[in-house]
Design a protein around this motif. Structure first.
Motif, PDB file in Angstrom:
ATOM      1  N   GLU A  10       0.758  -1.121   0.715  1.00  0.00           N
ATOM      2  CA  GLU A  10      -0.175   0.163  -0.245  1.00  0.00           C
ATOM      3  C   GLU A  10       0.972   1.541   0.358  1.00  0.00           C
ATOM      4  O   GLU A  10       1.006   2.473  -0.621  1.00  0.00           O
ATOM      5  N   HIS A  11       2.147   1.348   0.735  1.00  0.00           N
ATOM      6  CA  HIS A  11       2.466   2.913   0.959  1.00  0.00           C
ATOM      7  C   HIS A  11       3.689   2.661  -0.805  1.00  0.00           C
ATOM      8  O   HIS A  11       3.971   3.355  -1.539  1.00  0.00           O
ATOM      9  N   CYS A  12       3.980   1.623  -0.831  1.00  0.00           N
ATOM     10  CA  CYS A  12       4.555   1.692  -2.858  1.00  0.00           C
ATOM     11  C   CYS A  12       3.369   2.389  -3.476  1.00  0.00           C
ATOM     12  O   CYS A  12       4.079   3.202  -4.136  1.00  0.00           O
ATOM     13  N   ARG A  13       2.509   1.491  -3.561  1.00  0.00           N
ATOM     14  CA  ARG A  13       1.255   2.292  -4.211  1.00  0.00           C
ATOM     15  C   ARG A  13       1.080   3.487  -4.191  1.00  0.00           C
ATOM     16  O   ARG A  13       0.698   4.052  -4.845  1.00  0.00           O
ATOM     17  N   ARG A  14       0.855   4.214  -3.314  1.00  0.00           N
ATOM     18  CA  ARG A  14       0.969   5.511  -2.934  1.00  0.00           C
ATOM     19  C   ARG A  14       2.052   5.723  -3.360  1.00  0.00           C
ATOM     20  O   ARG A  14       1.610   7.667  -3.573  1.00  0.00           O
ATOM     21  N   ALA A  15       3.438   5.890  -3.056  1.00  0.00           N
ATOM     22  CA  ALA A  15       4.235   6.601  -3.179  1.00  0.00           C
ATOM     23  C   ALA A  15       4.084   6.293  -4.673  1.00  0.00           C
ATOM     24  O   ALA A  15       4.653   7.613  -5.361  1.00  0.00           O
ATOM     25  N   LEU A  16       3.947   5.586  -5.402  1.00  0.00           N
ATOM     26  CA  LEU A  16       3.786   5.582  -6.946  1.00  0.00           C
ATOM     27  C   LEU A  16       2.558   6.519  -7.171  1.00  0.00           C
ATOM     28  O   LEU A  16       3.626   7.105  -8.345  1.00  0.00           O
ATOM     29  N   SER A  17       1.847   6.308  -7.014  1.00  0.00           N
ATOM     30  CA  SER A  17       0.921   7.418  -6.596  1.00  0.00           C
ATOM     31  C   SER A  17       0.811   8.300  -7.549  1.00  0.00           C
ATOM     32  O   SER A  17       0.947   9.325  -7.967  1.00  0.00           O
ATOM     33  N   VAL A  18       1.789   8.994  -6.234  1.00  0.00           N
ATOM     34  CA  VAL A  18       2.339  10.696  -6.179  1.00  0.00           C
ATOM     35  C   VAL A  18       2.952  10.982  -7.453  1.00  0.00           C
ATOM     36  O   VAL A  18       3.453  12.020  -7.668  1.00  0.00           O
ATOM     37  N   VAL A  38       7.919  11.000  -0.111  1.00  0.00           N
ATOM     38  CA  VAL A  38       9.375  10.813   1.061  1.00  0.00           C
ATOM     39  C   VAL A  38       8.658  10.056   2.340  1.00  0.00           C
ATOM     40  O   VAL A  38       9.089   9.156   2.456  1.00  0.00           O
ATOM     41  N   ARG A  39       7.515  10.623   2.205  1.00  0.00           N
ATOM     42  CA  ARG A  39       6.802  10.320   3.996  1.00  0.00           C
ATOM     43  C   ARG A  39       6.472   8.900   3.513  1.00  0.00           C
ATOM     44  O   ARG A  39       6.546   8.126   4.609  1.00  0.00           O
ATOM     45  N   ALA A  40       5.709   8.372   1.879  1.00  0.00           N
ATOM     46  CA  ALA A  40       5.500   6.978   2.401  1.00  0.00           C
ATOM     47  C   ALA A  40       6.014   6.031   1.560  1.00  0.00           C
ATOM     48  O   ALA A  40       6.623   5.136   2.664  1.00  0.00           O
ATOM     49  N   LEU A  41       8.050   6.561   1.071  1.00  0.00           N
ATOM     50  CA  LEU A  41       8.881   5.563   1.374  1.00  0.00           C
ATOM     51  C   LEU A  41       9.830   5.441   2.419  1.00  0.00           C
ATOM     52  O   LEU A  41      10.923   4.628   2.769  1.00  0.00           O
ATOM     53  N   SER A  73      16.556   8.196  -1.981  1.00  0.00           N
ATOM     54  CA  SER A  73      17.596   8.543  -2.210  1.00  0.00           C
ATOM     55  C   SER A  73      17.907   9.706  -3.125  1.00  0.00           C
ATOM     56  O   SER A  73      17.752  10.967  -3.723  1.00  0.00           O
ATOM     57  N   VAL A  74      17.277   8.963  -4.259  1.00  0.00           N
ATOM     58  CA  VAL A  74      16.755   9.596  -5.318  1.00  0.00           C
ATOM     59  C   VAL A  74      15.937  10.373  -5.556  1.00  0.00           C
ATOM     60  O   VAL A  74      16.430  11.309  -5.541  1.00  0.00           O
ATOM     61  N   VAL A  75      14.376   9.973  -4.802  1.00  0.00           N
ATOM     62  CA  VAL A  75      13.136  11.491  -4.545  1.00  0.00           C
ATOM     63  C   VAL A  75      13.734  11.811  -3.925  1.00  0.00           C
ATOM     64  O   VAL A  75      13.206  13.400  -4.304  1.00  0.00           O
ATOM     65  N   THR A  76      14.814  11.818  -2.441  1.00  0.00           N
ATOM     66  CA  THR A  76      14.914  13.247  -1.514  1.00  0.00           C
ATOM     67  C   THR A  76      16.561  14.234  -2.845  1.00  0.00           C
ATOM     68  O   THR A  76      15.453  15.161  -2.607  1.00  0.00           O
ATOM     69  N   GLY A  77      16.803  13.503  -3.368  1.00  0.00           N
ATOM     70  CA  GLY A  77      17.785  14.305  -4.450  1.00  0.00           C
ATOM     71  C   GLY A  77      17.104  15.536  -5.824  1.00  0.00           C
ATOM     72  O   GLY A  77      17.625  16.307  -5.895  1.00  0.00           O
ATOM     73  N   GLY A  78      16.013  14.358  -6.384  1.00  0.00           N
ATOM     74  CA  GLY A  78      15.141  14.870  -7.318  1.00  0.00           C
ATOM     75  C   GLY A  78      14.387  16.040  -6.881  1.00  0.00           C
ATOM     76  O   GLY A  78      13.812  17.285  -6.892  1.00  0.00           O
ATOM     77  N   GLU A  79      14.000  15.792  -4.899  1.00  0.00           N
ATOM     78  CA  GLU A  79      13.084  16.779  -4.424  1.00  0.00           C
ATOM     79  C   GLU A  79      14.151  18.381  -3.977  1.00  0.00           C
ATOM     80  O   GLU A  79      13.453  19.284  -4.142  1.00  0.00           O
ATOM     81  N   TYR A  80      15.548  17.811  -3.803  1.00  0.00           N
ATOM     82  CA  TYR A  80      16.067  19.182  -3.079  1.00  0.00           C
ATOM     83  C   TYR A  80      17.236  19.747  -3.753  1.00  0.00           C
ATOM     84  O   TYR A  80      18.442  19.415  -3.185  1.00  0.00           O
ATOM     85  N   PRO A  81      16.832  19.808  -5.898  1.00  0.00           N
ATOM     86  CA  PRO A  81      18.098  19.726  -5.864  1.00  0.00           C
ATOM     87  C   PRO A  81      19.128  21.567  -6.152  1.00  0.00           C
ATOM     88  O   PRO A  81      18.479  22.097  -5.366  1.00  0.00           O
ATOM     89  N   LEU A  82      20.030  21.708  -6.258  1.00  0.00           N
ATOM     90  CA  LEU A  82      20.319  23.322  -6.615  1.00  0.00           C
ATOM     91  C   LEU A  82      19.099  23.449  -7.170  1.00  0.00           C
ATOM     92  O   LEU A  82      19.265  24.432  -6.660  1.00  0.00           O
ATOM     93  N   VAL A  83      19.160  23.818  -8.563  1.00  0.00           N
ATOM     94  CA  VAL A  83      18.176  24.298  -8.529  1.00  0.00           C
ATOM     95  C   VAL A  83      17.072  23.974  -9.850  1.00  0.00           C
ATOM     96  O   VAL A  83      17.401  22.532 -10.735  1.00  0.00           O
ATOM     97  N   GLY A  84      15.626  23.554  -9.228  1.00  0.00           N
ATOM     98  CA  GLY A  84      14.488  22.997  -9.973  1.00  0.00           C
ATOM     99  C   GLY A  84      14.492  21.870  -9.942  1.00  0.00           C
ATOM    100  O   GLY A  84      15.685  20.661  -8.980  1.00  0.00           O
TER     101      GLY A  84
END
Length: 104
Positions: A10-18, A38-41, A73-84
């Motif tokens: 269920e949490h995998c599906r939730r993160a996938l949906s987001v 990130v919270r679901a992961l 890590s990849v999602v967090t890195g995608g969420e908080y890059p230096l720009v965009g």
């Protein structure tokens, strides 16, 4: 384990949906929903840590935990890059998460 496995799925599906919703957004708006993924992961990772502690010899749990940490890590890195938001990282994380969800 069935109740736990159902919750993990269920949490995998939730993160996938987001992540699917995020990828439909314009780059300027993508970051708005990433914290929910990130919270679901994080929840998924924490449950896998609990399972590893309960069964330290489980290679399956250890492998899933490693993959979940990498995806997080990849999602967090995608969420908080230096720009965009880094769209390609989110696409890659979404693919890896979909594979993991199929195995749970």
């Amino acid at each position: 384990m069935t109740v736990i496995a159902d919750a993990l799925r269920e949490h995998c599906r939730r993160a996938l949906s987001v992540l699917d919703r995020v990828l439909e957004e314009s780059p300027e708006r993508m970051a708005g929903e990433l914290p929910e993924a990130v919270r679901a992961l994080v929840w998924l990772r924490d449950r896998l840590i609990e399972l590893r502690r309960a069964d330290p010899g489980s290679r399956e749990v250890e492998a899933r935990l490693g993959r979940t940490n990498a995806i997080l890590s990849v999602v967090t890195g995608g969420e908080y890059p230096l720009v965009g938001v880094r769209r390609q990282r989110i696409v890659e994380a979404r693919g890896a998460l979909a594979e993991l969800a199929e195995e749970l």
